[in-house]
Design an enzyme around this catalytic site. Structure first.
Site, mmCIF file in Angstrom:
data_model
loop_
_atom_site.group_PDB
_atom_site.id
_atom_site.type_symbol
_atom_site.label_atom_id
_atom_site.label_comp_id
_atom_site.label_asym_id
_atom_site.label_seq_id
_atom_site.Cartn_x
_atom_site.Cartn_y
_atom_site.Cartn_z
ATOM 1 N N ASP A 1 -2.495 5.221 -8.121
ATOM 2 C CA ASP A 1 -0.979 5.023 -8.660
ATOM 3 C C ASP A 1 -0.737 5.473 -10.178
ATOM 4 O OD1 ASP A 1 1.407 3.999 -8.427
ATOM 5 O OD2 ASP A 1 1.029 1.722 -8.877
ATOM 6 N N GLY B 1 3.923 9.558 -10.340
ATOM 7 C CA GLY B 1 5.566 9.635 -10.809
ATOM 8 C C GLY B 1 5.487 9.451 -12.315
ATOM 9 N N TRP C 1 3.259 10.005 -14.347
ATOM 10 C CA TRP C 1 2.577 11.004 -15.308
ATOM 11 C C TRP C 1 3.352 12.136 -15.227
ATOM 12 C CZ3 TRP C 1 1.615 16.028 -14.092
ATOM 13 C CH2 TRP C 1 0.453 16.847 -14.775
ATOM 14 N N ARG D 1 8.842 14.240 -10.114
ATOM 15 C CA ARG D 1 7.735 13.254 -9.588
ATOM 16 C C ARG D 1 6.801 14.044 -8.631
ATOM 17 N NH1 ARG D 1 8.243 7.925 -9.634
ATOM 18 N NH2 ARG D 1 7.183 7.811 -7.667
ATOM 19 N N HIS E 1 2.410 14.022 -7.966
ATOM 20 C CA HIS E 1 1.642 14.171 -6.592
ATOM 21 C C HIS E 1 0.861 15.294 -6.368
ATOM 22 C CE1 HIS E 1 3.811 10.779 -5.721
ATOM 23 N NE2 HIS E 1 5.051 11.122 -5.290
ATOM 24 N N TRP F 1 7.913 4.591 2.734
ATOM 25 C CA TRP F 1 8.918 5.328 3.401
ATOM 26 C C TRP F 1 10.476 4.988 2.698
ATOM 27 C CZ3 TRP F 1 7.566 9.046 6.787
ATOM 28 C CH2 TRP F 1 6.355 8.658 7.477
ATOM 29 N N ARG G 1 11.200 5.587 -0.186
ATOM 30 C CA ARG G 1 11.454 6.542 -1.436
ATOM 31 C C ARG G 1 12.302 7.542 -0.913
ATOM 32 N NH1 ARG G 1 5.971 7.029 -4.792
ATOM 33 N NH2 ARG G 1 5.684 4.591 -5.042
ATOM 34 N N LEU H 1 -20.686 11.280 2.356
ATOM 35 C CA LEU H 1 -19.757 10.184 2.148
ATOM 36 C C LEU H 1 -18.548 10.259 3.090
ATOM 37 C CD1 LEU H 1 -18.407 8.747 -0.594
ATOM 38 C CD2 LEU H 1 -17.014 11.132 -0.541
ATOM 39 N N ARG I 1 -7.448 0.148 -9.518
ATOM 40 C CA ARG I 1 -6.070 0.569 -9.434
ATOM 41 C C ARG I 1 -5.739 1.315 -10.766
ATOM 42 N NH1 ARG I 1 -0.451 -1.870 -6.392
ATOM 43 N NH2 ARG I 1 0.701 -0.117 -7.395
ATOM 44 N N ARG J 1 -1.641 -5.231 -9.176
ATOM 45 C CA ARG J 1 -1.220 -5.978 -7.904
ATOM 46 C C ARG J 1 -1.952 -5.275 -6.888
ATOM 47 N NH1 ARG J 1 3.765 -4.360 -9.872
ATOM 48 N NH2 ARG J 1 4.278 -2.466 -9.157
ATOM 49 N N ILE J 2 -1.839 -5.811 -5.601
ATOM 50 C CA ILE J 2 -2.600 -5.141 -4.407
ATOM 51 C C ILE J 2 -1.772 -4.248 -3.483
ATOM 52 C CG2 ILE J 2 -3.750 -5.828 -2.245
ATOM 53 C CD1 ILE J 2 -5.387 -6.054 -5.038
HETATM 54 C C1 IPE Z 1 0.813 1.424 -3.705
HETATM 55 O O1 IPE Z 1 1.634 2.312 -4.834
HETATM 56 C C2 IPE Z 1 0.625 2.434 -2.635
HETATM 57 C C3 IPE Z 1 -0.287 3.829 -3.041
HETATM 58 C C4 IPE Z 1 -0.886 3.957 -4.047
HETATM 59 C C5 IPE Z 1 -0.233 4.745 -1.650
HETATM 60 P P1 IPE Z 1 2.953 2.147 -4.814
HETATM 61 O O2 IPE Z 1 3.528 2.532 -6.248
HETATM 62 O O3 IPE Z 1 3.705 2.184 -3.835
HETATM 63 O O4 IPE Z 1 3.311 0.245 -5.232
HETATM 64 P P2 IPE Z 1 4.228 -0.668 -6.002
HETATM 65 O O5 IPE Z 1 5.539 -0.471 -5.108
HETATM 66 O O6 IPE Z 1 4.331 -0.297 -7.403
HETATM 67 O O7 IPE Z 1 3.723 -1.916 -5.532
HETATM 68 C C1 IPE Z 2 1.149 6.765 -6.472
HETATM 69 O O1 IPE Z 2 1.892 7.231 -7.386
HETATM 70 C C2 IPE Z 2 1.399 7.584 -5.182
HETATM 71 C C3 IPE Z 2 2.088 7.067 -3.969
HETATM 72 C C4 IPE Z 2 2.385 5.662 -3.982
HETATM 73 C C5 IPE Z 2 2.324 7.747 -2.867
HETATM 74 P P1 IPE Z 2 3.334 6.767 -7.545
HETATM 75 O O2 IPE Z 2 4.395 7.741 -6.885
HETATM 76 O O3 IPE Z 2 3.619 5.406 -7.015
HETATM 77 O O4 IPE Z 2 3.459 6.701 -9.076
HETATM 78 P P2 IPE Z 2 4.686 5.775 -9.972
HETATM 79 O O5 IPE Z 2 3.973 4.287 -9.591
HETATM 80 O O6 IPE Z 2 5.890 5.713 -9.545
HETATM 81 O O7 IPE Z 2 4.368 6.296 -11.231
HETATM 82 MG MG MG Z 3 3.434 3.458 -7.845
#
Ligand code: IPE
Ligand code: IPE
Ligand code: MG
Length: 266
Positions: free
Chosen positions: A36, A39, A41, A49, A53, A85, A87, A147, A208, A214-215
């Site tokens: 996580d 975006g 970063w 964003r 990625h 999805w 997003r 692995l 994380r 959170r999970i």
């Molecule tokens: C969790 O991250 C999903 C992935 C890392 C692929 P999110 O950025 O989607 O989670 P929330 O929305 O902050 O809970």
């Molecule tokens: C994790 O980074 C990648 C995915 C969930 C696909 P994010 O895109 O959630 O980045 P933040 O949380 O918005 O910074």
């Molecule tokens: Mg995120």
């Protein structure tokens, strides 16, 4: 006064704790990572964003190699959730192109590193070019026995559990499974980590990044006794040293599984 017989309560100051990785110490056999912060970063650098990625993909390569060197057996990476999805279309499209670029550039190295690729999730909903790239990578690395690089792609744990319940219900209906036959192991076999040998199915360590604690619908059944490690590092900044610090934290945990440690039983 007898007060001095009471041990002084130790102050817990996590920020002062420095975890030192012991190369001779236990390394988790299965590590799962919620990658996580891509975006944020990018936004910190005033970049779109998707730049985050792209950079995050480079981190995946580095961490895969590092985990392999450390002797990790399974590395499960949460790459796209069933909720992602929601997003903007442009971002989703970019995320669906990423596996194509990732595998096109990285499969030769994965073969060299003896890494086997696996994907868990609802693959049938991915665009065809993404599905094809995934299938190719799985085929090209199928002979490897090092692995397991397991991508959670269009994965959601509640959906996974519902699918498992539906399959088991169907088997009960067809007299292939007794109601009493629905055990811990049988549920485990029906989940998306069921392809792994039993002792490797549940991650010993879940990491994380990005400071969120959170999970987010990840491995809800499998992490019943996982050690959790949260770091403020954003995924593109996460490196081998961060991974070793996470493992160092794991090495200091006292895993009891509801019981007691030998030395505490007296
Ligand atoms: C969790 O991250 C999903 C992935 C890392 C692929 P999110 O950025 O989607 O989670 P929330 O929305 O902050 O809970
Ligand atoms: C994790 O980074 C990648 C995915 C969930 C696909 P994010 O895109 O959630 O980045 P933040 O949380 O918005 O910074
Ligand atoms: Mg995120």
């Amino acid at each position: 006064m007898v007060l001095r017989f009471f041990p002084q309560k130790q102050k817990y100051t996590p920020e002062e704790t420095s975890f030192v990785f012991d190369p001779e110490g236990a390394v988790p056999k299965h590590i799962a990572i919620i990658m996580d912060g891509n975006g944020r970063w990018a936004q910190n650098r005033r970049l779109p964003r998707i730049a985050g990625h792209k950079e995050g993909m480079e981190t995946v390569k580095k961490i895969t190699k590092h985990a392999n060197r450390l002797g990790v057996k399974v590395l499960t990476l949460y790459a796209f959730s069933t909720e992602n999805w929601k997003r903007p279309e442009e971002e989703v499209n970019f995320l669906m192109q990423l596996p194509v670029d990732f595998f096109d550039t990285f499969v030769p190295e994965l073969i060299e590193e003896n890494v086997q690729v696996h994907v868990m999730g609802y693959e049938e909903y991915l665009p065809t070019h993404t599905q094809d790239a995934v299938k190719r990578a799985i085929e090209q690395t199928a002979q490897n026995d090092g692995l397991v690089l397991n991508f959670a792609l269009n994965y959601g744990s509640r959906a996974e559990i519902i699918t498992a319940i539906q399959q088991m219900a169907e088997e009960v209906k067809n007299d292939e499974l007794a109601v009493e036959g629905i055990t811990d192991d049988v549920v485990g076999e029906h989940l998306m980590t069921g392809f792994l040998p039993k002792e490797l199915r549940d991650p010993e360590l879940v990491v994380r990044t990005s400071g969120e604690e959170r999970i987010s619908n990840f491995l809800l059944w499998q992490l019943a006794y996982s050690e959790l490690y949260f770091t403020k590092a954003l995924w593109p900044d996460f490196d081998g040293e961060h991974l070793e610090t996470a493992i160092a934290s794991f090495q200091q945990r006292n895993r009891r599984f509801g019981g007691l440690k030998k030395e505490d039983k007296k």
